[in-house]
Design an enzyme around this catalytic site. Structure first.
Site, PDB file in Angstrom:
ATOM      1  N   HIS A  25     -36.336  -6.483 -23.146  1.00  0.00           N
ATOM      2  CA  HIS A  25     -34.646  -6.548 -23.088  1.00  0.00           C
ATOM      3  C   HIS A  25     -34.218  -7.991 -23.601  1.00  0.00           C
ATOM      4  O   HIS A  25     -34.865  -9.114 -23.227  1.00  0.00           O
ATOM      5  CB  HIS A  25     -34.118  -6.307 -21.504  1.00  0.00           C
ATOM      6  CG  HIS A  25     -32.932  -5.953 -21.241  1.00  0.00           C
ATOM      7  ND1 HIS A  25     -31.906  -7.120 -21.082  1.00  0.00           N
ATOM      8  CD2 HIS A  25     -32.207  -5.134 -21.199  1.00  0.00           C
ATOM      9  CE1 HIS A  25     -30.541  -6.665 -20.977  1.00  0.00           C
ATOM     10  NE2 HIS A  25     -30.978  -5.256 -20.886  1.00  0.00           N
ATOM     11  N   ASP A  70     -40.435 -10.109 -15.876  1.00  0.00           N
ATOM     12  CA  ASP A  70     -38.944  -9.544 -15.650  1.00  0.00           C
ATOM     13  C   ASP A  70     -39.232  -8.032 -14.889  1.00  0.00           C
ATOM     14  O   ASP A  70     -39.816  -6.904 -15.360  1.00  0.00           O
ATOM     15  CB  ASP A  70     -38.397  -8.975 -16.976  1.00  0.00           C
ATOM     16  CG  ASP A  70     -37.034  -8.229 -17.155  1.00  0.00           C
ATOM     17  OD1 ASP A  70     -36.758  -7.601 -15.975  1.00  0.00           O
ATOM     18  OD2 ASP A  70     -36.508  -8.132 -18.051  1.00  0.00           O
ATOM     19  N   GLN A 102     -36.807  -3.334 -14.109  1.00  0.00           N
ATOM     20  CA  GLN A 102     -36.989  -1.791 -13.974  1.00  0.00           C
ATOM     21  C   GLN A 102     -38.319  -1.307 -13.233  1.00  0.00           C
ATOM     22  O   GLN A 102     -38.791  -0.322 -13.218  1.00  0.00           O
ATOM     23  CB  GLN A 102     -37.337  -1.389 -15.406  1.00  0.00           C
ATOM     24  CG  GLN A 102     -36.043  -1.545 -16.434  1.00  0.00           C
ATOM     25  CD  GLN A 102     -34.958  -0.750 -16.116  1.00  0.00           C
ATOM     26  OE1 GLN A 102     -35.113   0.193 -15.196  1.00  0.00           O
ATOM     27  NE2 GLN A 102     -33.771  -0.964 -16.884  1.00  0.00           N
ATOM     28  N   LYS A 121     -29.951  -1.967  -9.735  1.00  0.00           N
ATOM     29  CA  LYS A 121     -30.954  -1.162 -10.137  1.00  0.00           C
ATOM     30  C   LYS A 121     -31.779  -0.569  -9.062  1.00  0.00           C
ATOM     31  O   LYS A 121     -32.412   0.308  -9.370  1.00  0.00           O
ATOM     32  CB  LYS A 121     -31.568  -1.648 -11.386  1.00  0.00           C
ATOM     33  CG  LYS A 121     -30.937  -2.007 -12.602  1.00  0.00           C
ATOM     34  CD  LYS A 121     -31.773  -2.483 -13.808  1.00  0.00           C
ATOM     35  CE  LYS A 121     -31.445  -3.278 -14.750  1.00  0.00           C
ATOM     36  NZ  LYS A 121     -30.278  -2.465 -15.753  1.00  0.00           N
ATOM     37  N   CYS A 178     -29.941  -2.715 -25.298  1.00  0.00           N
ATOM     38  CA  CYS A 178     -30.078  -4.118 -25.330  1.00  0.00           C
ATOM     39  C   CYS A 178     -31.670  -4.468 -25.832  1.00  0.00           C
ATOM     40  O   CYS A 178     -32.283  -5.532 -25.235  1.00  0.00           O
ATOM     41  CB  CYS A 178     -29.876  -4.731 -23.869  1.00  0.00           C
ATOM     42  SG  CYS A 178     -28.258  -4.452 -23.450  1.00  0.00           S
TER      43      CYS A 178
HETATM   44  N1  7TS Z   1     -34.407  -6.599 -18.094  1.00  0.00           N
HETATM   45  C1  7TS Z   1     -34.658  -5.234 -18.221  1.00  0.00           C
HETATM   46  C2  7TS Z   1     -35.961  -4.742 -18.448  1.00  0.00           C
HETATM   47  C3  7TS Z   1     -33.360  -4.514 -18.033  1.00  0.00           C
HETATM   48  O1  7TS Z   1     -33.542  -3.258 -18.123  1.00  0.00           O
HETATM   49  C4  7TS Z   1     -32.188  -4.936 -17.797  1.00  0.00           C
HETATM   50  C5  7TS Z   1     -31.046  -4.154 -17.956  1.00  0.00           C
HETATM   51  C6  7TS Z   1     -31.973  -6.240 -17.589  1.00  0.00           C
HETATM   52  C7  7TS Z   1     -33.386  -6.942 -17.900  1.00  0.00           C
HETATM   53  C8  7TS Z   1     -30.808  -7.124 -17.364  1.00  0.00           C
HETATM   54  O2  7TS Z   1     -30.495  -6.667 -16.115  1.00  0.00           O
HETATM   55  P1  7TS Z   1     -29.112  -7.155 -15.633  1.00  0.00           P
HETATM   56  O3  7TS Z   1     -29.062  -6.548 -14.014  1.00  0.00           O
HETATM   57  O4  7TS Z   1     -29.028  -8.662 -15.424  1.00  0.00           O
HETATM   58  O5  7TS Z   1     -28.063  -6.629 -16.406  1.00  0.00           O
HETATM   59  N2  7TS Z   1     -31.366  -2.832 -18.476  1.00  0.00           N
HETATM   60  C9  7TS Z   1     -30.293  -2.111 -18.724  1.00  0.00           C
HETATM   61  C10 7TS Z   1     -30.569  -0.838 -19.333  1.00  0.00           C
HETATM   62  O6  7TS Z   1     -31.728  -0.563 -19.686  1.00  0.00           O
HETATM   63  N3  7TS Z   1     -29.359  -0.065 -19.599  1.00  0.00           N
HETATM   64  O7  7TS Z   1     -28.335  -0.871 -19.087  1.00  0.00           O
HETATM   65  C11 7TS Z   1     -28.803  -2.099 -18.600  1.00  0.00           C
END
Ligand code: 7TS
Length: 411
Positions: free
Chosen positions: A121, A198, A201, A224, A364
């Site tokens: 990401h 990371d 997910q 999430k 992303c």
């Molecule tokens: N890393 C992964 C693997 C992600 O899927 C996401 C967000 C992030 C980092 C960033 O997370 P945040 O909470 O700091 O924004 N992924 C997604 C997605 O797949 N669709 O919308 C956000």
């Protein structure tokens, strides 16, 4: 709790969207929140809203206990050794930037290597690009196998004597691939480097044990995993966090302040400058309690069944391309796909008109889109509240959309 009882815990799911019962298949972007989490936030603001670590008054003590209690819950949830290793941040993005800023920028020098993968990401890619530019370190990529998995031989071949940090996603938000973090961590440590994971997910969907994985850093977003937005976690091994200098200065994170110099609080507070995200942490604690009540093993099994059920049906639809590994045990609870000649945004719009929420776009992950040779994809992502009926509705809606495009546009 059976699936019906679980679903009833999520008030938002009990509504119609565009005249149809809501089918929420976008939990990888953000999950829905159970009553227990909404009530915990409500109760904090209604009953004991107060700043933490400051006054001696009753509400302040209650808020501090709840905030620090949430840290304890996170510690147990990911099996960290101690609460000192749990830093509250705004989310995964903030946690990864903290590592890039306070570890990589401080300790890497010209010629050192940072190793990541093309499936990251942007949040686990851009911080390293920037850190490499600032330090003169070299950013390198472990190649992906054709099925969107990572081969351990490729990891071994990519690590060199100059590799100082490997940062990798546990689960891909596009391919659904579950990466073999434990085995990768072993290779990384054999070369004296550190591994940052990371877990945006993975932590919501499968048991994450930082001691078993032996990762050095791990990043999580609460939103999430049934928790509120605006809060996340950086886990770090004490020996590394202790070496790191904070990058947000101000109230809360200091020990003594003099006119020209200051000292920092001990871990984890030296990284939590300013009034922390009190309600968010309490909400995250409630989310963890909720997930543990259901059981992470149960959630994983439920999603595995749903994904298999969905894959079986989707693969039978003519003209669908599905991305990511074929083996269900290598896959988490999401399916990314494209339907011949229909742009994913058009497909998502048609599905939305039927009350079905999916995500479309580059997720992303622009470098990964390039690797897949597509500009965008559709993605259906599942969580503990989704049912086989949701899958049926999704597949039928896709078939109808496909028919509509074939009948009206391409004849
Ligand atoms: N890393 C992964 C693997 C992600 O899927 C996401 C967000 C992030 C980092 C960033 O997370 P945040 O909470 O700091 O924004 N992924 C997604 C997605 O797949 N669709 O919308 C956000």
């Amino acid at each position: 709790m059976n699936i019906k009882e679980i679903k009833e815990q999520f008030p938002i799911l009990n509504q119609h969207v565009n005249g149809h019962p809501l089918v929420y298949l976008d939990s990888s972007a953000t999950s829905q929140k159970p009553k227990a989490v909404i009530d915990a936030l409500d109760s904090y603001y209604k009953n004991y809203n107060s700043n933490v670590h400051r006054g001696v008054h009753t509400l302040g003590t209650k808020a501090t206990d709840a905030y620090e209690g949430a840290r304890e819950k996170v510690k147990n949830f990911i099996n960290a050794k101690e609460t000192a290793e749990i830093i509250f941040t705004k989310g995964t993005t903030a946690s990864l930037n903290l590592v890039a800023q306070c570890y990589v920028r401080e300790f890497l020098k010209e010629g050192d290597e940072i190793l990541i993968t093309p499936m990251e990401h942007h949040s686990n890619l851009i911080p390293w690009q920037q850190a490499a530019k600032k330090t003169g370190a070299i950013l390198k990529y472990i190649p992906l196998s054709i099925d969107g998995t990572i081969n351990l031989n490729d990891v071994a071949e990519s690590i060199t004597a100059n590799t100082k940090i490997v940062s990798i996603t546990h689960v891909s938000n596009v391919l659904g691939t579950i990466n073999p973090i434990k085995e990768i961590a072993k290779l990384v440590h054999e070369h004296g480097a550190v591994i940052c994971v990371d877990a945006a997910q993975s932590a919501p969907h499968l048991k994450v044990d930082v001691q078993d994985l032996d990762c050095d850093f791990l990043a999580i977003s609460a939103h999430k995993m049934a928790g509120p937005t605006g809060i996340g976690v950086l886990y770090g091994k004490r020996k590394l966090l202790e070496k790191m200098i904070p990058y947000e200065y101000g109230g809360e994170m200091i020990d003594f302040v003099d006119l020209y110099d200051s000292t920092w609080k001990e871990l984890p507070w030296k990284f939590e400058g300013g009034t922390p995200i009190i309600a968010g942490a309490i909400g995250l604690g409630a989310a963890i309690e909720f997930l543990e009540q259901i059981g992470l093993d149960h959630i994983r099994l439920h999603e595995e069944k749903l994904v298999n059920f969905a894959l079986e049906q989707l693969l039978a639809v003519d003209g669908i391309s599905i991305y990511g590994p074929d083996q269900p045990e290598q896959r988490s609870g999401l399916i990314t796909f494209n339907v011949n000649n229909i742009h994913s945004h058009d497909l998502a719009t048609i599905l939305d008109s039927k009350g079905i929420a999916i995500r479309a776009g580059h997720h992303c992950c622009q470098p990964l889109m390039k690797w897949l040779n597509v500009s965008a994809t559709a993605r259906a992502s599942f969580y503990l509240y989704n049912t086989e009926e949701d899958v049926d509705l999704l597949v039928n809606a896709i078939k109808k959309a496909k028919q509509y495009f074939e009948d009206t546009i391409f004849i």
